[in-house]
Design an enzyme around this catalytic site. Structure first.
Site, PDB file in Angstrom:
ATOM      1  N   GLU A   1      -5.515   6.338  -0.750  1.00  0.00           N
ATOM      2  CA  GLU A   1      -5.813   6.119  -2.318  1.00  0.00           C
ATOM      3  C   GLU A   1      -5.887   4.709  -2.449  1.00  0.00           C
ATOM      4  O   GLU A   1      -5.894   3.839  -1.492  1.00  0.00           O
ATOM      5  CB  GLU A   1      -4.722   6.808  -3.099  1.00  0.00           C
ATOM      6  CG  GLU A   1      -3.191   6.478  -2.753  1.00  0.00           C
ATOM      7  CD  GLU A   1      -2.559   4.898  -2.804  1.00  0.00           C
ATOM      8  OE1 GLU A   1      -2.680   4.579  -3.842  1.00  0.00           O
ATOM      9  OE2 GLU A   1      -2.385   4.564  -1.590  1.00  0.00           O
TER      10      GLU A   1
ATOM     11  N   GLY B   1       0.713  -1.003   0.084  1.00  0.00           N
ATOM     12  CA  GLY B   1       0.057  -0.100   0.155  1.00  0.00           C
ATOM     13  C   GLY B   1       0.957   1.319  -0.196  1.00  0.00           C
ATOM     14  O   GLY B   1       2.108   1.250   0.074  1.00  0.00           O
ATOM     15  N   THR B   2       0.346   2.428  -0.161  1.00  0.00           N
ATOM     16  CA  THR B   2       1.092   3.671  -0.313  1.00  0.00           C
ATOM     17  C   THR B   2       0.841   4.827   0.204  1.00  0.00           C
ATOM     18  O   THR B   2       1.604   5.102   1.253  1.00  0.00           O
ATOM     19  CB  THR B   2       0.991   3.949  -1.995  1.00  0.00           C
ATOM     20  OG1 THR B   2      -0.268   3.977  -2.378  1.00  0.00           O
ATOM     21  CG2 THR B   2       1.783   2.835  -2.693  1.00  0.00           C
ATOM     22  N   THR B   3      -0.336   5.426   0.318  1.00  0.00           N
ATOM     23  CA  THR B   3      -0.346   6.856   1.116  1.00  0.00           C
ATOM     24  C   THR B   3      -1.657   6.745   1.818  1.00  0.00           C
ATOM     25  O   THR B   3      -2.885   6.624   1.128  1.00  0.00           O
ATOM     26  CB  THR B   3      -0.529   8.049   0.090  1.00  0.00           C
ATOM     27  OG1 THR B   3       0.687   7.678  -0.675  1.00  0.00           O
ATOM     28  CG2 THR B   3      -0.324   9.346   0.828  1.00  0.00           C
TER      29      THR B   3
ATOM     30  N   GLY C   1       3.072   5.901   4.431  1.00  0.00           N
ATOM     31  CA  GLY C   1       3.212   5.399   3.157  1.00  0.00           C
ATOM     32  C   GLY C   1       4.303   6.040   2.277  1.00  0.00           C
ATOM     33  O   GLY C   1       4.697   7.343   2.880  1.00  0.00           O
TER      34      GLY C   1
END
Length: 215
Positions: A29, A12-14, A142
Site C-alpha cells: 500500500e 512503511g506498513t504493509t 509490516g
C-alpha cells in the site's frame, strides 16, 4: 533509544509477496506514517533493483530509499565484473551482509526481495539485522501483515499463476487497509515472470478493487 528513533521516522506498513508457479507477485500500500500522523499518501515501497528483481520495503522511508539506491549500484557493478546477472539469492545475500554490518545502528527496514532467475521464481524476507529467509509460498511484512496473512493463508495454492496471484495480493493488501490504520491510500503491484517485469497501472488495480467491493 532505538524506540525513540523509530517513533520519529516515517514508517512503511504493509507489503506482501507470493511465489507462483510462473513467477512472483509483490504488492504494497502507499501510506507513510509518523506516529499517528499520515506523512504521505504516495509513498513508494516497491523498487525495481534489477532486470527481473524487485524489493519491497516496510519501515523507515529514508533507510529504504538509500538501500534501494545502494543495492541497484552494487548489482550493476556485479554485472560488469562477472559479466552475468546475479541470482535473487545473491542479491538477498548482499543485502543481508549490508544490514548485518551495521547491526549496532541498524537501518529500520524489513525487506522482501523477489524475482525470477535461472533457478526460477523466489522471494526472500530480510530483517533489519540481516537475517534472510527464503519464502517458498507467501509472506507479508509490516503492521498490516497479520490481516494480510489471514487472506493469503486462506486462498493461496502452490499452483497459483501470477495473474491469480495479483488478484490475491490486492485482496490481502485491501483487507489490511481496512483493519490497519497505518495502511491505506492505494496499492502498488508488480508481477515478474521469465518474460519480464510488469507494474500494474492504477486503472488495473482499481478494476480488481471494484470487483472485490462488489463481492
Amino acid at each position: 533509544m532505538l524506540g525513540e528513533i523509530q517513533d520519529k521516522v516515517y514508517k512503511g506498513t504493509t507489503t506482501v509477496g507470493l511465489v507462483c508457479k510462473d513467477g512472483v507477485v509483490l504488492a504494497t500500500e502507499k501510506r507513510a506514517t509518523m506516529g499517528n500522523f499520515i506523512a504521505s499518501r504516495r509513498a513508494k515501497k516497491i523498487y525495481r533493483i534489477a532486470d527481473r528483481v524487485a524489493m519491497t520495503t516496510a519501515g523507515a522511508v529514508g533507510d529504504a530509499q538509500f538501500l534501494a539506491r545502494l543495492i541497484s549500484v552494487e548489482i550493476k557493478l556485479y554485472e560488469i565484473r562477472k559479466e552475468e546477472k546475479p541470482t535473487v539469492k545473491a542479491i538477498a545475500t548482499l543485502l543481508s551482509n549490508i544490514l548485518n554490518s551495521v547491526r549496532w545502528f541498524p537501518y529500520f527496514v524489513q525487506l522482501l526481495v523477489g524475482g525470477v532467475d535461472k533457478r526460477g521464481p523466489s522471494i526472500y524476507s530480510i530483517d533489519l539485522l540481516g537475517g534472510a529467509i527464503e519464502e517458498i509460498d507467501i509472506v507479508a511484512t509490516g503492521s498490516g501483515s497479520p490481516t494480510a496473512y489471514g487472506v493469503l493463508e486462506d486462498r493461496y495454492t502452490p499452483e497459483i499463476t501470477v495473474d491469480d496471484g495479483v488478484e490475491l495480493a490486492v485482496r490481502a493488501i485491501y483487507s489490511a487497509m481496512r483493519r490497519d490504520s497505518a495502511s491505506g491510500d492505494g496499492i502498488d503491484v508488480v508481477k515478474i515472470t521469465k518474460d519480464g517485469y510488469f507494474e500494474l497501472s492504477k486503472e488495473e488495480v482499481d478494476k480488481i478493487l471494484s470487483s472485490l467491493r462488489r463481492a
